[in-house]
Design a protein around this motif. Structure first.
Motif, PDB file in Angstrom:
ATOM      1  N   LEU A  43      -2.528 -12.582  -1.692  1.00 13.09           N
ATOM      2  CA  LEU A  43      -1.578 -12.958  -2.485  1.00 13.09           C
ATOM      3  C   LEU A  43      -1.857 -14.108  -3.007  1.00 13.09           C
ATOM      4  O   LEU A  43      -1.299 -14.895  -4.162  1.00 13.09           O
ATOM      5  CB  LEU A  43      -0.613 -13.839  -0.769  1.00 13.09           C
ATOM      6  CG  LEU A  43       0.375 -13.249  -0.252  1.00 13.09           C
ATOM      7  CD1 LEU A  43       0.515 -13.612   1.323  1.00 13.09           C
ATOM      8  CD2 LEU A  43       1.166 -12.671  -1.440  1.00 13.09           C
ATOM      9  N   HIS A  44      -3.035 -15.018  -2.889  1.00 13.18           N
ATOM     10  CA  HIS A  44      -3.086 -16.193  -3.242  1.00 13.18           C
ATOM     11  C   HIS A  44      -3.318 -15.874  -5.290  1.00 13.18           C
ATOM     12  O   HIS A  44      -3.493 -16.131  -6.335  1.00 13.18           O
ATOM     13  CB  HIS A  44      -4.028 -16.904  -3.303  1.00 13.18           C
ATOM     14  CG  HIS A  44      -4.330 -17.396  -2.048  1.00 13.18           C
ATOM     15  ND1 HIS A  44      -5.289 -17.513  -0.572  1.00 13.18           N
ATOM     16  CD2 HIS A  44      -3.547 -17.849  -0.670  1.00 13.18           C
ATOM     17  CE1 HIS A  44      -4.982 -18.567   0.019  1.00 13.18           C
ATOM     18  NE2 HIS A  44      -3.946 -17.772   0.582  1.00 13.18           N
ATOM     19  N   TYR A  48      -1.253 -16.111  -8.550  1.00 13.58           N
ATOM     20  CA  TYR A  48      -2.211 -16.853  -9.596  1.00 13.58           C
ATOM     21  C   TYR A  48      -2.262 -16.273 -11.065  1.00 13.58           C
ATOM     22  O   TYR A  48      -1.691 -16.413 -12.496  1.00 13.58           O
ATOM     23  CB  TYR A  48      -4.198 -16.535  -9.570  1.00 13.58           C
ATOM     24  CG  TYR A  48      -4.384 -17.478 -10.328  1.00 13.58           C
ATOM     25  CD1 TYR A  48      -5.357 -18.995 -10.306  1.00 13.58           C
ATOM     26  CD2 TYR A  48      -5.494 -16.780 -11.478  1.00 13.58           C
ATOM     27  CE1 TYR A  48      -5.733 -19.861 -10.750  1.00 13.58           C
ATOM     28  CE2 TYR A  48      -5.767 -17.658 -12.415  1.00 13.58           C
ATOM     29  CZ  TYR A  48      -6.048 -18.671 -12.252  1.00 13.58           C
ATOM     30  OH  TYR A  48      -7.626 -19.707 -13.215  1.00 13.58           O
ATOM     31  N   ALA A  49      -2.156 -14.680 -10.559  1.00  7.84           N
ATOM     32  CA  ALA A  49      -1.658 -13.620 -11.668  1.00  7.84           C
ATOM     33  C   ALA A  49      -0.031 -14.088 -12.315  1.00  7.84           C
ATOM     34  O   ALA A  49       0.100 -13.903 -13.253  1.00  7.84           O
ATOM     35  CB  ALA A  49      -2.059 -12.193 -11.718  1.00  7.84           C
ATOM     36  N   MET A  50       0.386 -14.203 -11.380  1.00 12.77           N
ATOM     37  CA  MET A  50       2.023 -15.106 -11.721  1.00 12.77           C
ATOM     38  C   MET A  50       1.937 -16.285 -12.679  1.00 12.77           C
ATOM     39  O   MET A  50       2.924 -16.046 -13.608  1.00 12.77           O
ATOM     40  CB  MET A  50       3.047 -15.155 -10.436  1.00 12.77           C
ATOM     41  CG  MET A  50       3.031 -13.783  -9.947  1.00 12.77           C
ATOM     42  SD  MET A  50       4.006 -13.958  -8.249  1.00 12.77           S
ATOM     43  CE  MET A  50       5.478 -14.983  -8.737  1.00 12.77           C
ATOM     44  N   GLY A  51       1.226 -16.925 -12.692  1.00 15.97           N
ATOM     45  CA  GLY A  51       1.332 -17.882 -13.262  1.00 15.97           C
ATOM     46  C   GLY A  51       0.026 -17.493 -14.867  1.00 15.97           C
ATOM     47  O   GLY A  51       0.510 -17.949 -15.215  1.00 15.97           O
ATOM     48  N   ILE A  52      -0.431 -16.642 -14.908  1.00 17.73           N
ATOM     49  CA  ILE A  52      -1.510 -16.375 -15.433  1.00 17.73           C
ATOM     50  C   ILE A  52      -0.274 -15.185 -16.628  1.00 17.73           C
ATOM     51  O   ILE A  52      -0.255 -16.270 -17.515  1.00 17.73           O
ATOM     52  CB  ILE A  52      -2.471 -15.752 -15.677  1.00 17.73           C
ATOM     53  CG1 ILE A  52      -3.296 -15.510 -14.743  1.00 17.73           C
ATOM     54  CG2 ILE A  52      -2.460 -14.426 -16.668  1.00 17.73           C
ATOM     55  CD1 ILE A  52      -4.854 -14.366 -14.785  1.00 17.73           C
ATOM     56  N   ALA A  53       1.224 -14.992 -16.876  1.00 22.01           N
ATOM     57  CA  ALA A  53       2.059 -14.363 -17.231  1.00 22.01           C
ATOM     58  C   ALA A  53       3.206 -15.473 -17.412  1.00 22.01           C
ATOM     59  O   ALA A  53       3.272 -15.468 -18.086  1.00 22.01           O
ATOM     60  CB  ALA A  53       2.816 -13.242 -15.992  1.00 22.01           C
ATOM     61  N   LYS A  54       3.055 -16.714 -16.461  1.00 18.80           N
ATOM     62  CA  LYS A  54       4.073 -18.240 -16.861  1.00 18.80           C
ATOM     63  C   LYS A  54       3.976 -18.475 -18.201  1.00 18.80           C
ATOM     64  O   LYS A  54       4.578 -18.941 -19.002  1.00 18.80           O
ATOM     65  CB  LYS A  54       3.979 -18.411 -16.031  1.00 18.80           C
ATOM     66  CG  LYS A  54       6.245 -17.972 -14.979  1.00 18.80           C
ATOM     67  CD  LYS A  54       5.408 -19.215 -13.436  1.00 18.80           C
ATOM     68  CE  LYS A  54       6.296 -18.685 -12.802  1.00 18.80           C
ATOM     69  NZ  LYS A  54       8.364 -18.604 -12.980  1.00 18.80           N
ATOM     70  N   ALA A  86       1.779  -8.997  -1.191  1.00 11.91           N
ATOM     71  CA  ALA A  86       0.980  -9.194  -1.861  1.00 11.91           C
ATOM     72  C   ALA A  86       1.292  -7.925  -3.348  1.00 11.91           C
ATOM     73  O   ALA A  86       1.580  -8.291  -4.350  1.00 11.91           O
ATOM     74  CB  ALA A  86      -0.471  -9.224  -2.245  1.00 11.91           C
ATOM     75  N   PHE A  87       0.844  -6.375  -2.262  1.00 14.56           N
ATOM     76  CA  PHE A  87       1.242  -5.320  -3.181  1.00 14.56           C
ATOM     77  C   PHE A  87       3.411  -5.442  -4.157  1.00 14.56           C
ATOM     78  O   PHE A  87       3.339  -5.114  -4.942  1.00 14.56           O
ATOM     79  CB  PHE A  87       1.583  -4.290  -2.491  1.00 14.56           C
ATOM     80  CG  PHE A  87      -0.130  -3.617  -1.829  1.00 14.56           C
ATOM     81  CD1 PHE A  87      -1.151  -4.023  -2.412  1.00 14.56           C
ATOM     82  CD2 PHE A  87      -0.168  -3.336  -1.122  1.00 14.56           C
ATOM     83  CE1 PHE A  87      -2.397  -4.255  -2.646  1.00 14.56           C
ATOM     84  CE2 PHE A  87      -1.596  -2.354  -0.460  1.00 14.56           C
ATOM     85  CZ  PHE A  87      -2.442  -3.231  -1.030  1.00 14.56           C
ATOM     86  N   ILE A  88       4.082  -5.667  -2.823  1.00 13.79           N
ATOM     87  CA  ILE A  88       5.471  -6.032  -3.385  1.00 13.79           C
ATOM     88  C   ILE A  88       5.708  -7.493  -4.156  1.00 13.79           C
ATOM     89  O   ILE A  88       6.219  -6.678  -5.558  1.00 13.79           O
ATOM     90  CB  ILE A  88       6.311  -6.332  -1.785  1.00 13.79           C
ATOM     91  CG1 ILE A  88       5.949  -5.419  -1.447  1.00 13.79           C
ATOM     92  CG2 ILE A  88       7.439  -6.858  -2.625  1.00 13.79           C
ATOM     93  CD1 ILE A  88       6.839  -5.387   0.828  1.00 13.79           C
ATOM     94  N   TRP A  89       4.473  -8.119  -3.917  1.00 15.71           N
ATOM     95  CA  TRP A  89       5.061  -9.344  -4.794  1.00 15.71           C
ATOM     96  C   TRP A  89       4.486  -9.279  -6.581  1.00 15.71           C
ATOM     97  O   TRP A  89       5.203  -8.831  -7.090  1.00 15.71           O
ATOM     98  CB  TRP A  89       4.312 -10.983  -4.511  1.00 15.71           C
ATOM     99  CG  TRP A  89       5.286 -11.225  -3.731  1.00 15.71           C
ATOM    100  CD1 TRP A  89       5.489 -11.146  -2.908  1.00 15.71           C
ATOM    101  CD2 TRP A  89       5.829 -12.615  -3.786  1.00 15.71           C
ATOM    102  NE1 TRP A  89       6.635 -11.909  -2.109  1.00 15.71           N
ATOM    103  CE2 TRP A  89       7.244 -13.026  -2.334  1.00 15.71           C
ATOM    104  CE3 TRP A  89       6.288 -13.563  -4.453  1.00 15.71           C
ATOM    105  CZ2 TRP A  89       7.101 -13.939  -1.860  1.00 15.71           C
ATOM    106  CZ3 TRP A  89       6.769 -14.686  -4.842  1.00 15.71           C
ATOM    107  CH2 TRP A  89       7.938 -14.519  -3.299  1.00 15.71           C
ATOM    108  N   SER A  90       3.250  -8.086  -6.238  1.00 14.80           N
ATOM    109  CA  SER A  90       2.338  -8.257  -8.004  1.00 14.80           C
ATOM    110  C   SER A  90       3.723  -7.071  -8.996  1.00 14.80           C
ATOM    111  O   SER A  90       3.492  -7.153  -9.576  1.00 14.80           O
ATOM    112  CB  SER A  90       1.547  -7.750  -7.207  1.00 14.80           C
ATOM    113  OG  SER A  90       1.104  -6.488  -6.606  1.00 14.80           O
ATOM    114  N   SER A  91       4.523  -6.153  -7.876  1.00 10.59           N
ATOM    115  CA  SER A  91       4.544  -5.190  -8.520  1.00 10.59           C
ATOM    116  C   SER A  91       6.224  -5.606  -8.869  1.00 10.59           C
ATOM    117  O   SER A  91       6.215  -5.434 -10.924  1.00 10.59           O
ATOM    118  CB  SER A  91       4.602  -3.933  -7.338  1.00 10.59           C
ATOM    119  OG  SER A  91       5.638  -3.248  -8.073  1.00 10.59           O
TER     120      SER A  91
END
Lengths: 278, 329
Positions: A43-44, A48-54, A86-91
């Motif tokens: 999840l972390h 972090y990856a969501m932050g990269i995208a933002k 984490a799979f759901i969120w990343s997707s």
């Protein structure tokens, strides 16, 4: 992985020696600390990856500036709620993250069949992103699929799951006893698939490395091992009041008071006879 | 007939008796089957009772407790092992929001006889998340019962009492005492034994009451013996045993006699069991107290790295220091 990111192995051994709980600066190496609670890190990595995208660091005009996160976990971890979340969120957020599952077929004593009835890489399709299984004992194949997945993440294509199929040759910990739950012939058959031996024969057959090279690698490894043993044994004892360090970024008056009381208490032993209590 | 066994073996024997007595008792947890648990507490039970009753679960603590609730609703009596204290938090929601509250929610129609075995506390040189003392989180939650055993004899009978109880019970096992030996009477009946939710005076004394539970009982007893051998204060040691509900009467009686109390636990002091014990003692024994109630506890920090844990954990000296400060009033 820590080695590849430039983390001094002594820092990692310090954690297992009980000197600290992760002595390196993650920002120095782009390498996070161990979470230990199984699967929490997925999840972390996703966040972090969501932050990269933002931050707009995916799918840009200059691919060299694009970023992605990769997170490692075992076959047992795939049963945890956190990993599935984490799979759901990343997707759904198309996060630039690569899930790298080191499937060594045992979660301490429990075989893979206790975690799943389908090959783990197939789980990804249910969450809406690609999954691939790779021979985890094939160094170059593992490198290739990892690079491909990271490039896709950096390019804005979202997450993917890599299942690296391998085997845990030894015990889980010094407390573990694999003879209680698996047969010797299984271990023997996996010895023949040793990734280092396979890489070595590949290099020999390709005639890209000779004995001098392998001798130098072995000498380097032996020297490193000797240095690690020495450094590990000579780690300084942490100061008793280091217990109170870094609980809060800006400290706390209450903890300062507890530290002061503790220090006075320790000082009260200064005159005590050696070996006895007060 | 008593037998000498370790605390771990005493729990093993207690689980075996409970499974023999009631076919609805099942064990669930990670690595509890073939391996016999990471501390070998369930050693040999899967071999003797089969995989249907000693279940190696998927690696998911929330799942262990959530499905145990379902099995209990279906008439089973699950005994769940959470491998280490620090791994109970993924199951925390199922424990405090569901397990603890379903009897209340159902207006008494549902009972959930689920036992959660939790190896707790430090002192074993482990990495992070393997030495926690989470008892206050559970004692703070109505609907749960929380007990801690401190010796092989207690462990053997208390695990059987916990399993026989219709309440959800958090059963705290002092992991650093697993290998300590003692006399155990595995034949003693659950009903005939000392009650599960009662505190117990282990050593009588006159100058100061020392209350401890789980791994710290041994420390408190050692402190009392050391004080006595040096013509120091006479300490009365009480094993709290039940952290929820609390059995205060033996403590009130003791404090009215000694006028002083020190509470010892590994968990951080702030809002630990010592806080509640101090509050209740000042409510009931205010005019008997000669000094404030003091605590010898872990600090208000995360559990530290192993090489400094001896400084974090209350030991004989820390207990006697608190006693001295109490007596100085």
């Amino acid at each position: 992985m820590a080695w590849c990111r430039g983390v001094d192995p002594v820092r990692i051994l310090g954690t297992f020696r009980g000197n600290d709980q992760g002595g390196w600066d993650p920002a120095d190496h782009n390498f996070q600390l161990y979470t230990i609670v199984i699967g929490a890190q997925t999840l972390h990595a996703t966040g972090y990856a969501m932050g990269i995208a933002k931050d707009g660091r995916v799918g840009g005009d200059d691919p060299a500036k694009d970023e992605a996160a990769i997170v490692y976990f075992g076959d047992g971890a795939t049963s945890q709620g956190d990993v599935n979340e984490a799979f759901i969120w990343s997707s759904v957020f198309t996060a630039p993250v690569v899930f790298f599952c080191q499937n060594n077929q045992y979660a301490i004593s429990e075989p893979l069949e206790r975690q799943t009835r389908v090959p783990l890489y197939q789980r990804a399709s249910g969450f809406g992103f690609p999954g691939v299984r790779v021979d985890g004992n094939d160094v170059l194949a593992t490198y290739a699929v990892t690079q491909d997945a990271l490039n896709k993440a950096r390019g804005g294509e979202g997450p993917s799951l890599i299942e690296a199929y391998t085997y845990r040759m030894g015990a889980h910990t010094t407390n573990d006893d694999p003879t209680k739950y698996r047969i010797a012939s299984e271990v023997e058959s996996w010895k023949l698939k040793d990734p280092i031996a396979r890489m070595k024969s590949f290099l020999i057959r390709q005639q890209v490395a000779d004995n001098d090279y392998f001798d130098s690698v072995k000498a380097d490894a032996d020297a490193l091992a000797a240095k690690l043993r020495a450094d590990c044994l000579s780690m300084p004892e942490p100061a008793p009041d280091s217990i109170f360090d870094h609980v809060y970024p800006h400290g706390s008056p209450e903890l300062d008071a507890q530290r002061a009381t503790f220090t006075r208490y320790l000082d009260s032993f200064a005159d005590a006879p050696a070996g006895g209590h007060r | 007939m008593t037998r000498t066994m370790t605390l771990g073996k005493a729990i093993n024997a207690g689980l075996r008796t409970a499974m023999e007595d009631d076919p609805k008792v099942i064990l669930m947890g990670e690595d509890i089957g073939r391996l016999g648990g990471v501390f070998r507490v369930t050693d040999g039970l899967q071999k003797d009772f089969g995989e249907d009753r000693v279940i190696d679960t998927p690696l998911a603590e929330s799942g262990i407790i959530g499905t145990a609730i379902g099995l209990a609703l279906r008439g089973y009596r699950p005994v769940c092992e959470i491998q280490f204290d620090g791994f109970v938090y993924p199951a925390y929601d199922q424990i405090v929001s569901q397990l603890a509250k379903m009897h209340y929610r159902s207006a008494g129609r549902l009972t959930l006889p689920v036992t959660i075995r939790l190896p707790f506390g430090g002192g074993i040189g482990a990495v992070e998340h393997h030495s926690e003392s989470p008892e206050a989180y559970f004692a703070h939650t109505a609907g749960l019962k929380v007990v801690a055993c401190s010796s092989p004899a207690e462990a053997n009978v208390m695990i059987r009492q916990a399993i026989a109880s219709d309440d959800p019970v958090i059963f705290l096992e002092p992991k650093r005492r697993y290998h300590e030996k003692g006399e155990v009477d595995p034949e003693i009946s659950v009903e005939g034994a000392f009650p599960l939710h009662a505190s117990r005076v282990l050593r009588e004394g006159t100058d100061c009451t020392v209350v401890a539970y789980g791994p710290m009982v041994r420390v408190a007893m050692d402190a009392a013996a050391a004080a006595a051998s040096e013509s120091g204060p006479s300490l009365e040691v009480i094993d709290l045993r039940s952290l929820s509900p609390l059995d205060m009467d033996p403590i009130f009686t003791s404090v009215r006699k000694t006028g002083r109390m020190v509470v010892v636990h590994e968990a951080p002091g702030t809002l630990g069991l010592g806080s509640e014990l101090a509050a209740r003692v000042q409510e009931e024994c205010f005019y008997s107290l000669e000094a404030p109630v003091l605590r010898a506890t872990g600090f208000d920090t995360p559990y530290p790295p192993a090489r400094v844990e001896e400084h974090y954990l209350p030991d004989l000296d820390r207990v006697l220091d608190a006693v001295d400060r109490c007596l100085a009033h």
